[in-house]
Design a protein around this motif. Structure first.
Motif, PDB file in Angstrom:
ATOM      1  N   ALA A 224       0.832  -1.204   0.000  1.00  0.00           N
ATOM      2  CA  ALA A 224       0.000   0.000   0.000  1.00  0.00           C
ATOM      3  C   ALA A 224       0.869   1.258   0.000  1.00  0.00           C
ATOM      4  O   ALA A 224       0.614   2.215  -0.745  1.00  0.00           O
ATOM      5  CB  ALA A 224      -0.937  -0.002   1.204  1.00  0.00           C
ATOM      6  N   ALA A 225       1.929   1.243   0.808  1.00  0.00           N
ATOM      7  CA  ALA A 225       2.790   2.426   0.916  1.00  0.00           C
ATOM      8  C   ALA A 225       3.628   2.637  -0.332  1.00  0.00           C
ATOM      9  O   ALA A 225       3.859   3.779  -0.762  1.00  0.00           O
ATOM     10  CB  ALA A 225       3.696   2.280   2.139  1.00  0.00           C
ATOM     11  N   ALA A 226       4.078   1.531  -0.944  1.00  0.00           N
ATOM     12  CA  ALA A 226       4.965   1.650  -2.109  1.00  0.00           C
ATOM     13  C   ALA A 226       4.220   1.673  -3.430  1.00  0.00           C
ATOM     14  O   ALA A 226       4.847   1.797  -4.490  1.00  0.00           O
ATOM     15  CB  ALA A 226       5.966   0.490  -2.099  1.00  0.00           C
ATOM     16  N   GLY A 227       2.894   1.529  -3.381  1.00  0.00           N
ATOM     17  CA  GLY A 227       2.110   1.547  -4.615  1.00  0.00           C
ATOM     18  C   GLY A 227       2.418   0.394  -5.547  1.00  0.00           C
ATOM     19  O   GLY A 227       2.549   0.583  -6.763  1.00  0.00           O
ATOM     20  N   LEU A 228       2.539  -0.804  -4.989  1.00  0.00           N
ATOM     21  CA  LEU A 228       2.906  -1.977  -5.793  1.00  0.00           C
ATOM     22  C   LEU A 228       1.713  -2.744  -6.355  1.00  0.00           C
ATOM     23  O   LEU A 228       1.893  -3.778  -6.990  1.00  0.00           O
ATOM     24  CB  LEU A 228       3.747  -2.939  -4.933  1.00  0.00           C
ATOM     25  CG  LEU A 228       5.120  -2.430  -4.472  1.00  0.00           C
ATOM     26  CD1 LEU A 228       5.792  -3.460  -3.597  1.00  0.00           C
ATOM     27  CD2 LEU A 228       5.996  -2.095  -5.670  1.00  0.00           C
ATOM     28  N   THR A 229       0.510  -2.230  -6.137  1.00  0.00           N
ATOM     29  CA  THR A 229      -0.673  -3.005  -6.538  1.00  0.00           C
ATOM     30  C   THR A 229      -0.734  -3.238  -8.040  1.00  0.00           C
ATOM     31  O   THR A 229      -1.354  -4.208  -8.496  1.00  0.00           O
ATOM     32  CB  THR A 229      -1.960  -2.296  -6.072  1.00  0.00           C
ATOM     33  OG1 THR A 229      -1.944  -0.939  -6.554  1.00  0.00           O
ATOM     34  CG2 THR A 229      -2.055  -2.299  -4.560  1.00  0.00           C
ATOM     35  N   ASP A 230      -0.130  -2.347  -8.831  1.00  0.00           N
ATOM     36  CA  ASP A 230      -0.132  -2.528 -10.283  1.00  0.00           C
ATOM     37  C   ASP A 230       1.161  -3.162 -10.790  1.00  0.00           C
ATOM     38  O   ASP A 230       1.301  -3.422 -11.989  1.00  0.00           O
ATOM     39  CB  ASP A 230      -0.324  -1.171 -10.979  1.00  0.00           C
ATOM     40  CG  ASP A 230      -1.687  -0.551 -10.682  1.00  0.00           C
ATOM     41  OD1 ASP A 230      -2.642  -1.329 -10.522  1.00  0.00           O
ATOM     42  OD2 ASP A 230      -1.772   0.686 -10.592  1.00  0.00           O
ATOM     43  N   GLU A 231       2.104  -3.408  -9.879  1.00  0.00           N
ATOM     44  CA  GLU A 231       3.407  -3.922 -10.279  1.00  0.00           C
ATOM     45  C   GLU A 231       3.510  -5.438 -10.128  1.00  0.00           C
ATOM     46  O   GLU A 231       4.189  -6.100 -10.912  1.00  0.00           O
ATOM     47  CB  GLU A 231       4.509  -3.257  -9.436  1.00  0.00           C
ATOM     48  CG  GLU A 231       4.560  -1.744  -9.549  1.00  0.00           C
ATOM     49  CD  GLU A 231       4.956  -1.291 -10.943  1.00  0.00           C
ATOM     50  OE1 GLU A 231       5.753  -2.009 -11.577  1.00  0.00           O
ATOM     51  OE2 GLU A 231       4.465  -0.239 -11.387  1.00  0.00           O
ATOM     52  N   ILE A 232       2.864  -5.988  -9.109  1.00  0.00           N
ATOM     53  CA  ILE A 232       2.932  -7.428  -8.851  1.00  0.00           C
ATOM     54  C   ILE A 232       1.528  -7.980  -8.679  1.00  0.00           C
ATOM     55  O   ILE A 232       0.565  -7.229  -8.498  1.00  0.00           O
ATOM     56  CB  ILE A 232       3.786  -7.737  -7.596  1.00  0.00           C
ATOM     57  CG1 ILE A 232       3.161  -7.114  -6.349  1.00  0.00           C
ATOM     58  CG2 ILE A 232       5.212  -7.244  -7.783  1.00  0.00           C
ATOM     59  CD1 ILE A 232       3.901  -7.460  -5.068  1.00  0.00           C
ATOM     60  N   GLY A 233       1.400  -9.308  -8.725  1.00  0.00           N
ATOM     61  CA  GLY A 233       0.097  -9.940  -8.598  1.00  0.00           C
ATOM     62  C   GLY A 233      -0.489  -9.768  -7.210  1.00  0.00           C
ATOM     63  O   GLY A 233       0.198  -9.982  -6.213  1.00  0.00           O
ATOM     64  N   MET A 234      -1.762  -9.386  -7.170  1.00  0.00           N
ATOM     65  CA  MET A 234      -2.467  -9.187  -5.905  1.00  0.00           C
ATOM     66  C   MET A 234      -3.670 -10.126  -5.821  1.00  0.00           C
ATOM     67  O   MET A 234      -4.239 -10.518  -6.841  1.00  0.00           O
ATOM     68  CB  MET A 234      -2.946  -7.742  -5.772  1.00  0.00           C
ATOM     69  CG  MET A 234      -1.829  -6.723  -5.687  1.00  0.00           C
ATOM     70  SD  MET A 234      -0.982  -6.828  -4.092  1.00  0.00           S
ATOM     71  CE  MET A 234       0.438  -5.770  -4.391  1.00  0.00           C
ATOM     72  N   VAL A 235      -4.049 -10.446  -4.604  1.00  0.00           N
ATOM     73  CA  VAL A 235      -5.231 -11.281  -4.385  1.00  0.00           C
ATOM     74  C   VAL A 235      -6.472 -10.576  -4.896  1.00  0.00           C
ATOM     75  O   VAL A 235      -7.358 -11.175  -5.497  1.00  0.00           O
ATOM     76  CB  VAL A 235      -5.376 -11.627  -2.889  1.00  0.00           C
ATOM     77  CG1 VAL A 235      -6.722 -12.283  -2.616  1.00  0.00           C
ATOM     78  CG2 VAL A 235      -4.229 -12.530  -2.449  1.00  0.00           C
ATOM     79  N   GLY A 236      -6.560  -9.271  -4.671  1.00  0.00           N
ATOM     80  CA  GLY A 236      -7.715  -8.497  -5.107  1.00  0.00           C
ATOM     81  C   GLY A 236      -8.755  -8.380  -4.012  1.00  0.00           C
ATOM     82  O   GLY A 236      -8.784  -9.156  -3.049  1.00  0.00           O
TER      83      GLY A 236
END
Length: 564
Positions: A224-236
Motif C-alpha cells: 500500500a505504501a509503495a504503490g505496488l498493486t499494479d506492479e505485482i500480482g495481488m489477491v484483489g
C-alpha cells in the motif's frame, strides 16, 4: 418431540448445556488468535486449489459453524487443507471454462456437496473403518507427494512468474527455464521471500507471536505504501456481502464426472480428520466416535459447498494453535468463524493490497509440515516392502495424479496382503528340552520330533491361492519324516479363513494321507472354521474325532493311540 430430542443430542448443544463460565475467556481468546491463521491459510489453500482466494474464507466460515453444532471433537478446527488442494484442482480444473472463475467456484461447491453427502451416508452406514485402507506407508508417501506438488506449484507465485504445464515434471522444467532466463519478478520475489523469512523466523525464535499474521500485515502495508498493486500480482478485493447458494453453469454430466474424485477426497478428508480427532481427544481424556465424526465432516462439507466453498477437512496446523491458545470447546471455532465473517463484510478491500507472493509463502511454510523424510528413512530400516509401498504412493501421486496414485497404492497394499497370505510362514513343530510346549524347528534345531507324529503349522487363512501350497507342504514334511508317520496334526489356530477351493485341497490331502495309513487331525481350530467345514459338506469326513482343543491334547491322544 423426536426432532427436539435429536437436536438436543447434537454434540454442540450438549456442550452448550454443560458450558462453564470460566471457559469463556479462553475460548474467545483462542478464537481471536485462530483468526490470524484462518484468513491467510484459507485464502492460500484456495489459490493452491486453483480457485479465487476469497472462496477459502467461505470454506472456513460455514464449515466451522456447522461443525460447532454437529462435531464430536471440542477443539478440532476445520477448513481448507493443503492435502486436499491438489485433489480439488485435479477434479475441477479440467471441467472449468478457461478464464471463468465463477464456473470453477460452482464446480468446487458441487464437489464439496458431493464429498459431504458421501461422508454423511458413510456415517449412517457406519463405514468409519474405511480409513483402514490408507495404511501408514500409503499415508506417508501420499503426504510427502502432496508437499512436493504444493511446493512446486507455489514456487512460481512466490517468485512472481507463471508456468503452463500439466504435470509435476513439466512444472519443474518450466520453473527451471524461467529461472535460467531471468523470468523472476524482483519486487514480487522480494515480497515473497521476505514473507517466507518472516514466518520462519517468528516460528523459530518467537513462536508465541503468529508470524503468518505479521508477514501478511507487513506485506499489505508495504504494498500500500509503495504503490505496488499494479506492479505485482495481488489477491484483489473480496466480493461484497456473502454468497447465496448457486451452482449456475454446472450440468448433470459434470456432476457425474465429479462423483469419483469426490469419493477419493472424502476418504482422504475423513482419514486426516479421524486421526486428528482421535489424537486430540486422547490428550484430553475423551473419546470420539468415528461414525459421528464422519457425519459431522459430511454436514460441514455440504454447508460449505452450498455457500461458495469447497471440500475441507480438519487442519493439522490450526487445531494445535487452538489447543495451545487455551480452547476448551467449539466456541473457539465459532469466534474464529465470526471474526472472519466480520472481515469479509467490513474490510473486503484490504485484500486488494495482499500480494499473491505472500500467500504462496504462507502455503509453502504450512505444507512443509507434511514433509517427513525421517519417516521414509525409518520405514526403509523397518520394512523394505512397506517402504516400497510408500515410494509407490509418493511417485504415483506426484507423477501420475493424486487420485490415481492413491488408488494404485491401495491396490498394491491389497496385493501385498494377498502375497503374504499366498506364501505364508509355515513350519514343523518339535519338542525342546528347555521349555514346555511345541516350537518352530527352524528356531529350535535342538528340538526333537515325536516318532510317528508330524506336527505342522501354517500361518495364514486357507483360500484359493494357497490351498495347494498347504497341501504340498504337508506332503513334503511327511515325505522327509525320519520315521514313518502315523498321524499328522495341524496346529490350526492361525488358520482364520477357509474357502471352497481350500476345502477341496484339504479333502485331497486327507485322502492321500488315508491311502498311506496316516490320520489327519487338527488342534486348536477355531469354531467358525469348523462350522464352514460342515457348511461345505465335509463334516462327515472331518468329524469330531479329527479335532483337539490343544496341541498337547492331540499329542496325548497320539501317544495313547486313542480311538477317534
Amino acid at each position: 418431540m423426536n426432532q427436539t430430542l435429536s437436536l438436543g443430542a447434537l454434540p454442540g448443544v450438549v456442550t452448550a448445556r454443560g458450558y462453564r463460565r470460566e471457559w469463556l475467556r479462553d475460548d474467545i481468546t483462542a478464537g481471536l488468535v485462530l483468526t490470524a491463521l484462518l484468513i491467510p491459510a484459507g485464502m492460500g489453500y484456495a489459490e493452491a486449489a486453483g480457485l479465487p482466494a476469497y472462496t477459502g474464507l467461505y470454506a472456513t466460515i460455514v464449515p466451522l459453524l456447522a461443525y460447532a453444532l454437529c462435531g464430536p471433537s471440542r477443539i478440532l478446527v476445520l477448513g481448507p487443507d493443503s492435502s486436499l488442494a491438489p485433489l480439488i484442482a485435479a477434479a475441477i480444473l479440467p471441467l472449468a471454462v478457461a478464464d471463468d472463475p465463477q464456473t470453477a467456484v460452482a464446480l468446487a461447491g458441487v464437489l464439496g456437496v458431493l464429498v459431504g453427502l458421501i461422508l454423511l451416508l458413510g456415517g449412517f452406514l457406519r463405514l468409519g473403518f474405511v480409513t483402514d485402507l490408507l495404511s501408514k506407508p500409503i499415508r506417508l508417501g501420499y503426504l510427502n507427494a502432496i508437499a512436493l506438488i504444493v511446493l512446486v506449484g507455489q514456487l512460481p507465485k512466490l517468485l512472481g512468474f507463471s508456468v503452463d504445464a500439466d504435470s509435476l515434471l513439466g512444472e519443474i522444467a518450466e520453473i527451471g527455464r524461467a529461472l535460467g532466463s531471468g523470468g523472476v519478478d524482483p519486487p514480487a520475489a522480494a515480497i515473497g521471500i521476505g514473507s517466507l523469512v518472516v514466518i520462519v523466523a517468528f516460528r523459530l525464535f518467537l513462536p508465541a507471536v503468529p508470524g503468518v499474521l505479521v508477514a501478511v500485515v507487513g506485506a499489505i502495508a508495504i504494498c500500500a505504501a509503495a504503490g505496488l498493486t499494479d506492479e505485482i500480482g495481488m489477491v484483489g478485493a473480496l466480493p461484497s456481502g456473502f454468497p447465496l447458494p448457486s451452482f449456475g453453469g454446472v450440468d448433470w454430466g459434470e456432476v457425474g464426472r465429479l462423483v469419483g474424485p469426490a469419493a477419493g477426497i472424502a476418504l482422504i478428508a475423513f482419514a486426516d480428520t479421524g486421526v486428528l480427532s482421535r489424537t486430540f481427544a486422547a490428550r484430553h481424556g475423551a473419546e470420539v466416535d468415528g461414525n459421528t465424526e464422519m457425519k459431522a465432516i459430511g454436514v460441514a462439507n455440504i454447508a460449505g459447498g452450498i455457500f461458495g466453498g469447497f471440500p475441507i477437512s480438519a487442519s493439522g496446523s490450526r487445531t494445535p494453535v487452538a489447543e495451545q491458545s487455551g480452547a476448551h470447546t467449539q466456541l473457539a471455532g465459532v469466534v474464529g468463524a465470526l471474526a472472519v465473517l466480520l472481515f469479509v463484510l467490513v474490510a473486503p478491500g484490504v485484500t486488494s493490497y495482499l500480494p499473491d507472493a505472500t500467500l504462496a509463502a504462507v502455503v509453502i511454510v504450512a505444507v512443509t509440515a507434511l514433509i517427513d523424510v525421517s519417516g521414509l528413512a525409518r520405514m526403509w530400516r523397518m520394512s523394505r516392502v512397506e517402504f516400497a509401498l510408500a515410494a509407490a504412493a509418493l511417485l504415483g501421486v506426484a507423477l501420475v495424479g493424486v487420485l490415481q496414485g492413491i488408488v494404485v497404492a491401495i491396490g498394491l497394499s491389497f496385493l501385498t496382503v494377498v502375497v503374504r497370505a499366498w506364501q505364508p510362514y509355515r513350519t514343523e513343530l518339535v519338542r525342546t528340552p528347555a521349555r514346555p510346549g511345541f516350537h518352530d524347528i527352524e528356531r529350535h534345531p535342538d528340538g526333537h520330533r515325536i516318532p510317528g507324529l508330524v506336527l505342522v503349522r501354517f500361518d495364514a487363512p486357507l483360500f484359493f491361492a494357497n490351498g495347494e501350497i498347504f497341501d504340498s507342504y504337508v506332503r513334503s514334511v511327511v515325505a522327509r519324516a525320519p520315521a514313518p508317520p502315523e498321524w499328522v496334526v495341524v496346529a490350526a489356530e492361525p488358520i482364520t479363513g477357509l474357502d471352497t477351493t481350500a476345502v477341496d485341497e484339504l479333502v485331497d490331502l486327507d485322502r492321500f494321507l488315508e491311502s498311506n495309513g496316516i490320520r489327519l487331525a487338527f488342534a486348536e481350530m477355531k469354531g467358525p472354521i469348523k462350522d464352514r467345514l460342515i457348511r461345505f459338506g465335509v463334516g462327515d469326513r472331518f468329524g469330531e474325532g479329527h479335532f483337539y482343543p490343544t496341541l498337547e491334547a492331540a499329542v496325548d491322544a497320539f501317544e495313547r493311540r486313542a480311538d477317534p
